[in-house]
Design an enzyme around this catalytic site. Structure first.
Site, PDB file in Angstrom:
ATOM      1  N   HIS A   1       0.828  -1.218   0.000  1.00 37.62           N
ATOM      2  CA  HIS A   1       0.000   0.000   0.000  1.00 37.62           C
ATOM      3  C   HIS A   1       0.860   1.265   0.000  1.00 37.62           C
ATOM      4  CE1 HIS A   1      -3.697  -2.307   0.656  1.00 37.62           C
ATOM      5  NE2 HIS A   1      -3.008  -3.026   1.531  1.00 37.62           N
TER       6      HIS A   1
ATOM      7  N   ASN B   1     -10.133  -3.292   2.000  1.00 37.77           N
ATOM      8  CA  ASN B   1      -9.789  -3.271   0.578  1.00 37.77           C
ATOM      9  C   ASN B   1     -11.051  -3.037  -0.249  1.00 37.77           C
ATOM     10  OD1 ASN B   1      -6.985  -3.863   0.877  1.00 37.77           O
ATOM     11  ND2 ASN B   1      -7.444  -6.041   1.091  1.00 37.77           N
TER      12      ASN B   1
END
Length: 701
Positions: A89, A162
């Site tokens: 990320h 997510n």
């Protein structure tokens, strides 16, 4: 050549320099001088700097001097500006906003953020890709992180999820292996932000629990058109705890107000080259003009008794709970309405931890979640360098907080008094326990034999993968097949490709056959042994994407191509209609300046054609004089602008002058190729993709 020396005042030292708002030095360097409107440039110790263009030297051509503390401070700080990027990320963007509860869950929880109606709770949301580094593009095929930090009145709550409701693995102990497999090869440093390589698919081929996730990542879900056009999921089951200590399981869902929309794979690849910051720029532009992205927060609520009847284990992070089985209940909305003041200070330093919950919310025994509770906190200590990262403004609670934790690197707080422990008798004001409203874990009776073993209820790895694939429409299934063929064609070792196609046979035979044909396999590889039989589950249309697109142009951008002589009245009509329909537009031309319309007025151009290909837009309009059409017929950027829009299934509006360009680009008329005198029809077609066009363009799928 002009005598440069005559235009520059002779200056021997910085002391003799004439102080004006702007002056030049001996070498022609610019010196901007502080006036009333500007603050003085200072060192970090508050000392005003007289010259920010030259270091201190021993003579004009002499060496720099060590005593130059201004140079040393500036260079030293610069050398330490970067902090370790996130292992996963790393590429992300974020914004401030608020959450507003519309339906109370007081029956299920004591958490005020989920019980107090019409209260606006400030928050910070961050969206990210997973595999790529911080300098990678926004648009690879990848899972997107969807994390929200709520600054509640009871402390910070981080919902860290997510844009896909399931994950690759069931146990956190496999997370390092998964990420090592998907990241760049340690021996070569590539590929970046990609799964189309041997190490990823080698690991996946040996990890059958990942097959459900494989279907999701090969679908259009991993190619979002915009961050504001994707869903978000908490992934795991959590617990809500009521005032009596009773527990109800909950799964969290974010639903975008604009609906879902993806890009086409070829389009995605070209966007990455045309604008690597495509998603970040889109979010920035939307907030800047007041089109604030918005999501609904919905929950699935169920009891342990209900969970016991599911044909899967809800504690298995590779499984989802179909909405048809446990319907969603919308309870509130999130609005993002403020861009960060400083990207590094906020978006880069924000620290999300699943372990950050508030009273009334607790964890389930999901083994992947349990590992994340440790991992996220640990990585913040490494990345931000101190256990005091919670004092960074973007991480700090907005409610009062205090304890007896002290000191540490970069401590910013200044606790007073002699007491830094508890219990104590020496302070009447130091923090104490709060048994009434403080956080309490759910009281759960546990028993069992200690051991490294997975539940048998985790053993079915293919049933939900089959359910997902069969729940897609025919276009979405074709996209999954094309993605698998593309990815596996990049794999160098045949045995890995064969192993993956073998897994696909368990999902559905036709899927395996079509992928094998795309890879040129003469025979279908054998299917591997399985630990649990594959079950045919009811279809769940909610996992599709195309059918969840909303009939709206909000958040969409129309590209309008013009050139010299374009009809000014048609241009105004189109621009007005686009804005009225809720979209925005950019006027594109071969030149950024010097384009004159049919009434001889100079047009306002938003972008030059070569720098604004049609992949940047949701639909295109061409308004050209016949002379301009003939001239642009031989221009590759122009024909690509039109051909790509057609290939990417977008609506195209054209006038008479543009017909020659459509012919040159090989465009066949269909319901999405519309004459400019039918603007309402064009705007209707622009709300979606022309899916029926796809089969003629890509017969192989």
């Amino acid at each position: 050549m002009p005598n440069i020396k005559k235009s520059i005042p002779k200056v021997e030292t910085d002391i003799n320099r004439k102080v004006t708002s702007k002056s030049t030095g001996n070498g022609g360097e610019l010196h901007q001088i502080a006036e009333k409107k500007q603050s003085d440039l200072t060192t970090n110790q508050g000392v005003a700097v007289s010259d920010n263009q030259n270091s201190l030297k021993a003579g004009v051509n002499g060496p720099a001097l060590l005593e130059d503390f201004i140079l040393r401070e500036k260079i030293t700080h610069f050398d330490h500006e970067r902090i370790p990027e996130r292992i996963v990320h790393a590429r992300g963007t974020g914004a401030h906003g608020f959450f507003e509860l519309t339906h109370s869950l007081q029956k299920f929880t004591t958490a005020k953020i989920l019980t107090e109606l019409n209260t606006r709770t400030p928050l910070f949301a961050r969206f990210s890709t997973v595999a790529g580094g911080s300098g990678s593009a926004d648009t690879p095929r990848d899972v997107r992180g969807f994390s929200v930090k709520f600054y509640t009145s009871e402390g910070n709550w981080d919902l860290v999820g997510n844009n896909i409701p399931v994950f690759f693995i069931q146990d956190a102990i496999k997370f390092p292996d998964l990420i090592h497999a998907v990241k760049m090869g340690p021996d070569r440093g590539f590929p970046q932000a990609a799964t189309a390589h041997d190490t990823f698919w080698d690991f996946i081929s040996l990890t059958p629990e990942a097959m459900h996730m494989v279907m999701w990542i090969m679908s259009d879900r991993t190619l979002p058109r915009s961050l504001s056009m994707m869903e978000g999921f908490g992934v795991h089951s959590f617990r809500l705890i009521d005032q009596d200590g009773n527990s109800t399981f909950v799964k969290f869902h974010w639903r975008p107000k604009l609906g879902l929309q993806s890009t086409i794979w070829d389009e995605t690849v070209k966007i990455a080259g045309a604008d690597p910051d495509f998603h970040r720029r889109d979010l920035f532009n939307s907030i800047s003009v007041g089109n604030f992205p918005e999501w609904e927060l919905a929950v699935q609520l169920f009891t342990q008794e209900e969970a016991d009847q599911f044909p899967f284990d809800h504690l298995d992070a590779t499984k989802l709970i179909p909405e048809e089985l446990v319907p969603l209940k919308v309870i509130g909305r999130m609005v993002l309405n403020r861009w960060p003041n400083n990207f590094f200070a906020e978006t880069e330093q924000v620290a999300f931890c699943p372990s950050h919950v508030v009273p009334g919310i607790d964890f389930s025994n999901d083994p992947l979640l349990q590992g994340r509770l440790f991992s996220y906190l640990d990585t913040q200590l490494s990345r931000l360098g101190s256990p005091n990262f919670h004092q960074i403004p973007v991480n700090a609670p907005k409610c009062p907080f205090g304890n007896h934790q002290r000191d540490g690197h970069m401590q910013m707080a200044q606790p007073t008094g002699r007491v830094s422990y508890e219990p104590n008798t020496l302070s009447t004001t130091s923090p104490r326990e709060q048994p009434t409203t403080g956080f309490k874990s759910m009281s759960e009776q546990l028993s069992g034999t200690k051991g490294r073993i997975r539940p048998e209820s985790f053993a079915d790895h293919y049933s939900q993968a089959r359910q997902f694939y069969l729940s897609q429409n025919k276009y979405e299934q074709s996209h999954i097949i094309s993605a698998l063929v593309f990815e596996l064609s990049k794999v160098e070792h045949p045995h890995i490709r064969e192993a993956m196609v073998g897994h696909l046979r368990h999902i559905i035979g036709d899927l395996a056959l079509r992928v094998a044909n795309g890879l040129g396999m003469e025979n279908l590889p054998p299917a591997p042994d399985i630990a649990a039989p594959v079950v045919d589950l009811p279809l769940t249309p909610a996992v599709g994407l195309i059918d969840k697109m909303k009939s709206t142009l909000s958040g969409r951008v129309i590209g309008i191509l013009i050139s010299d002589g374009s009809d000014v009245e048609i241009l105004k009509t189109v621009q007005t209609a686009v804005i009225k329909a809720g979209a925005t537009y950019k006027t594109i031309a071969p030149k950024i300046n010097g384009i004159y319309l049919s009434d001889t007025t100079e047009a306002k151009i938003d972008g030059q054609l070569a720098g604004n290909p049609s992949v940047m837009f949701d639909a295109i309009v061409t308004i050209l004089s016949k002379e301009a059409g003939k001239k642009l017929q031989k221009d590759m950027a122009t024909t690509s602008f039109i051909r790509d829009a057609y290939s990417h299934l977008k609506a195209i509006a054209f006038d008479d002058g543009s017909k020659i360009l459509l012919e040159t680009a090989g465009i066949e008329k269909d319901a999405g190729v519309i004459s400019i005198d039918k603007i309402p029809d064009f705007l209707s077609a622009a709300k979606t993709r022309q899916w029926s066009r796809e089969k003629s363009l890509h017969p192989a799928i």
